[in-house]
Design a protein around this motif. Structure first.
Motif, PDB file in Angstrom:
ATOM      1  N   LYS A 104      53.780  60.218  44.633  1.00  0.00           N
ATOM      2  CA  LYS A 104      52.816  61.290  44.419  1.00  0.00           C
ATOM      3  C   LYS A 104      51.418  60.871  44.869  1.00  0.00           C
ATOM      4  O   LYS A 104      50.682  61.652  45.478  1.00  0.00           O
ATOM      5  CB  LYS A 104      52.793  61.684  42.946  1.00  0.00           C
ATOM      6  CG  LYS A 104      53.999  62.514  42.516  1.00  0.00           C
ATOM      7  CD  LYS A 104      53.876  62.913  41.066  1.00  0.00           C
ATOM      8  CE  LYS A 104      55.061  63.780  40.655  1.00  0.00           C
ATOM      9  NZ  LYS A 104      54.980  64.171  39.232  1.00  0.00           N
ATOM     10  N   ARG A 105      51.059  59.619  44.538  1.00  0.00           N
ATOM     11  CA  ARG A 105      49.741  59.130  44.938  1.00  0.00           C
ATOM     12  C   ARG A 105      49.621  59.061  46.464  1.00  0.00           C
ATOM     13  O   ARG A 105      48.594  59.406  47.043  1.00  0.00           O
ATOM     14  CB  ARG A 105      49.481  57.746  44.329  1.00  0.00           C
ATOM     15  CG  ARG A 105      49.110  57.780  42.852  1.00  0.00           C
ATOM     16  CD  ARG A 105      48.406  56.493  42.450  1.00  0.00           C
ATOM     17  NE  ARG A 105      49.303  55.347  42.563  1.00  0.00           N
ATOM     18  CZ  ARG A 105      50.069  54.897  41.584  1.00  0.00           C
ATOM     19  NH1 ARG A 105      50.048  55.500  40.405  1.00  0.00           N
ATOM     20  NH2 ARG A 105      50.846  53.843  41.766  1.00  0.00           N
ATOM     21  N   PHE A 106      50.688  58.596  47.103  1.00  0.00           N
ATOM     22  CA  PHE A 106      50.695  58.525  48.563  1.00  0.00           C
ATOM     23  C   PHE A 106      50.579  59.916  49.173  1.00  0.00           C
ATOM     24  O   PHE A 106      49.825  60.120  50.132  1.00  0.00           O
ATOM     25  CB  PHE A 106      51.984  57.846  49.041  1.00  0.00           C
ATOM     26  CG  PHE A 106      52.109  57.795  50.542  1.00  0.00           C
ATOM     27  CD1 PHE A 106      51.351  56.895  51.290  1.00  0.00           C
ATOM     28  CD2 PHE A 106      52.965  58.667  51.212  1.00  0.00           C
ATOM     29  CE1 PHE A 106      51.455  56.857  52.672  1.00  0.00           C
ATOM     30  CE2 PHE A 106      53.065  58.630  52.595  1.00  0.00           C
ATOM     31  CZ  PHE A 106      52.304  57.728  53.319  1.00  0.00           C
ATOM     32  N   PHE A 107      51.305  60.858  48.606  1.00  0.00           N
ATOM     33  CA  PHE A 107      51.265  62.241  49.105  1.00  0.00           C
ATOM     34  C   PHE A 107      49.862  62.824  48.954  1.00  0.00           C
ATOM     35  O   PHE A 107      49.348  63.477  49.867  1.00  0.00           O
ATOM     36  CB  PHE A 107      52.282  63.092  48.340  1.00  0.00           C
ATOM     37  CG  PHE A 107      52.348  64.523  48.802  1.00  0.00           C
ATOM     38  CD1 PHE A 107      52.895  64.845  50.031  1.00  0.00           C
ATOM     39  CD2 PHE A 107      51.825  65.540  48.010  1.00  0.00           C
ATOM     40  CE1 PHE A 107      52.946  66.166  50.471  1.00  0.00           C
ATOM     41  CE2 PHE A 107      51.871  66.855  48.434  1.00  0.00           C
ATOM     42  CZ  PHE A 107      52.435  67.169  49.663  1.00  0.00           C
ATOM     43  N   LYS A 108      49.229  62.571  47.811  1.00  0.00           N
ATOM     44  CA  LYS A 108      47.866  63.072  47.587  1.00  0.00           C
ATOM     45  C   LYS A 108      46.886  62.450  48.576  1.00  0.00           C
ATOM     46  O   LYS A 108      45.975  63.115  49.077  1.00  0.00           O
ATOM     47  CB  LYS A 108      47.425  62.766  46.154  1.00  0.00           C
ATOM     48  CG  LYS A 108      48.093  63.631  45.107  1.00  0.00           C
ATOM     49  CD  LYS A 108      47.594  63.270  43.714  1.00  0.00           C
ATOM     50  CE  LYS A 108      48.256  64.145  42.655  1.00  0.00           C
ATOM     51  NZ  LYS A 108      47.796  63.782  41.293  1.00  0.00           N
ATOM     52  N   LEU A 109      47.074  61.154  48.846  1.00  0.00           N
ATOM     53  CA  LEU A 109      46.199  60.465  49.788  1.00  0.00           C
ATOM     54  C   LEU A 109      46.332  61.073  51.183  1.00  0.00           C
ATOM     55  O   LEU A 109      45.338  61.295  51.875  1.00  0.00           O
ATOM     56  CB  LEU A 109      46.544  58.975  49.826  1.00  0.00           C
ATOM     57  CG  LEU A 109      45.718  58.124  50.808  1.00  0.00           C
ATOM     58  CD1 LEU A 109      44.238  58.185  50.453  1.00  0.00           C
ATOM     59  CD2 LEU A 109      46.218  56.688  50.808  1.00  0.00           C
ATOM     60  N   VAL A 110      47.562  61.347  51.594  1.00  0.00           N
ATOM     61  CA  VAL A 110      47.799  61.957  52.905  1.00  0.00           C
ATOM     62  C   VAL A 110      47.140  63.327  52.990  1.00  0.00           C
ATOM     63  O   VAL A 110      46.502  63.671  53.993  1.00  0.00           O
ATOM     64  CB  VAL A 110      49.314  62.064  53.187  1.00  0.00           C
ATOM     65  CG1 VAL A 110      49.566  62.917  54.434  1.00  0.00           C
ATOM     66  CG2 VAL A 110      49.921  60.686  53.362  1.00  0.00           C
ATOM     67  N   ILE A 111      47.268  64.108  51.915  1.00  0.00           N
ATOM     68  CA  ILE A 111      46.652  65.442  51.879  1.00  0.00           C
ATOM     69  C   ILE A 111      45.138  65.340  51.996  1.00  0.00           C
ATOM     70  O   ILE A 111      44.499  66.084  52.756  1.00  0.00           O
ATOM     71  CB  ILE A 111      47.039  66.186  50.588  1.00  0.00           C
ATOM     72  CG1 ILE A 111      48.532  66.503  50.566  1.00  0.00           C
ATOM     73  CG2 ILE A 111      46.219  67.465  50.439  1.00  0.00           C
ATOM     74  CD1 ILE A 111      48.988  67.446  51.647  1.00  0.00           C
ATOM     75  N   LEU A 112      44.544  64.393  51.273  1.00  0.00           N
ATOM     76  CA  LEU A 112      43.095  64.214  51.316  1.00  0.00           C
ATOM     77  C   LEU A 112      42.620  63.796  52.701  1.00  0.00           C
ATOM     78  O   LEU A 112      41.592  64.283  53.197  1.00  0.00           O
ATOM     79  CB  LEU A 112      42.665  63.178  50.276  1.00  0.00           C
ATOM     80  CG  LEU A 112      42.715  63.628  48.815  1.00  0.00           C
ATOM     81  CD1 LEU A 112      42.448  62.457  47.881  1.00  0.00           C
ATOM     82  CD2 LEU A 112      41.694  64.739  48.568  1.00  0.00           C
ATOM     83  N   LEU A 113      43.375  62.897  53.333  1.00  0.00           N
ATOM     84  CA  LEU A 113      43.005  62.462  54.681  1.00  0.00           C
ATOM     85  C   LEU A 113      43.090  63.613  55.677  1.00  0.00           C
ATOM     86  O   LEU A 113      42.215  63.764  56.539  1.00  0.00           O
ATOM     87  CB  LEU A 113      43.917  61.309  55.116  1.00  0.00           C
ATOM     88  CG  LEU A 113      43.658  59.954  54.450  1.00  0.00           C
ATOM     89  CD1 LEU A 113      44.740  58.951  54.843  1.00  0.00           C
ATOM     90  CD2 LEU A 113      42.283  59.421  54.816  1.00  0.00           C
ATOM     91  N   CYS A 114      44.126  64.417  55.557  1.00  0.00           N
ATOM     92  CA  CYS A 114      44.281  65.583  56.440  1.00  0.00           C
ATOM     93  C   CYS A 114      43.135  66.572  56.252  1.00  0.00           C
ATOM     94  O   CYS A 114      42.593  67.109  57.229  1.00  0.00           O
ATOM     95  CB  CYS A 114      45.615  66.268  56.179  1.00  0.00           C
ATOM     96  SG  CYS A 114      47.050  65.336  56.756  1.00  0.00           S
TER      97      CYS A 114
END
Length: 210
Positions: free
Chosen positions: A6-16
């Motif tokens: 979940k943390r990785f997914f959130k990080l990817v979303i934030l970077l995008c």
């Protein structure tokens, strides 16, 4: 594992989201500062051509980004919308010299050699616009490149308190153009970071007033 995912997914979303914001911000900032026709663009004494290699890779296929920037610079000069052409590009090795290649081709088109100034240390767009001010003493000029590149260059130049406009060279369509534009998304994010950290050019050197 689920929490890490979940943390990785959130990080990817934030970077995008950050990349998309950077793209929107730089595009929006350049509105009303870009011109597609010679008739509509105001005159500036100097036009800054952002460098590109003449050929695609090691092939003998002419790089269309180079070709169209060359044509755009000549068009502005021929129509007296600029008096001097400053060519800023990469000359990092003895067998790769973007500025001199541009100069040679502009002379073939009819531009006098004494109307062309070369900046051999324009390794990046940031270097080109900062050096235009710090080395060549310019406060205002016309940037000559494709639209997407002009937008980023205008953003970087204005953060150096420069008064600039952009003349849009013909763009590239198809797969080759799409690949370049995808890389531009990341370049824009880096441009914003460079402004925040006050990134400086690789080289400056003595002043050359033009």
């Amino acid at each position: 594992m689920k929490k890490k995912s979940k943390r990785f997914f959130k990080l990817v979303i934030l970077l995008c989201l950050a990349v998309l914001f950077a793209n929107f911000h730089i595009t929006y900032n350049a509105e009303q500062k870009l011109y597609d026709t010679v008739k509509s663009i105001p005159k500036n004494r100097v036009g800054l051509v952002l460098g590109a290699g003449k050929y695609v890779g090691n092939s003998k296929h002419v790089n269309l980004y180079y070709k169209y920037r060359l044509e755009a610079a000549f068009l502005l000069y021929k129509n007296k919308k600029i008096d001097i052409i400053l060519i800023s590009g990469d000359n990092s090795t003895t067998d790769y010299d973007e500025p001199s290649t541009f100069k040679s081709d502009l002379i073939k088109l009819g531009v006098p050699a004494n109307k062309i100034v070369l900046d051999y240390a324009g390794f990046r767009t940031l270097d080109s616009v900062v050096r235009a001010k710090a080395v060549f003493g310019l406060e205002s000029f016309t940037i000559i490149s494709q639209r997407f590149h002009n937008e980023r260059a205008i953003y970087l130049a204005e953060n150096q308190n420069l008064k600039v406009i952009g003349f849009n060279a013909k763009d590239i369509k198809g797969r080759y153009g799409l690949r370049t534009k995808l890389r531009e998304y990341l370049a824009r994010s880096k441009a914003i970071i460079d402004v925040i950290i006050n990134k400086q050019p690789k080289f400056l050197g003595p002043k050359i007033n033009i």
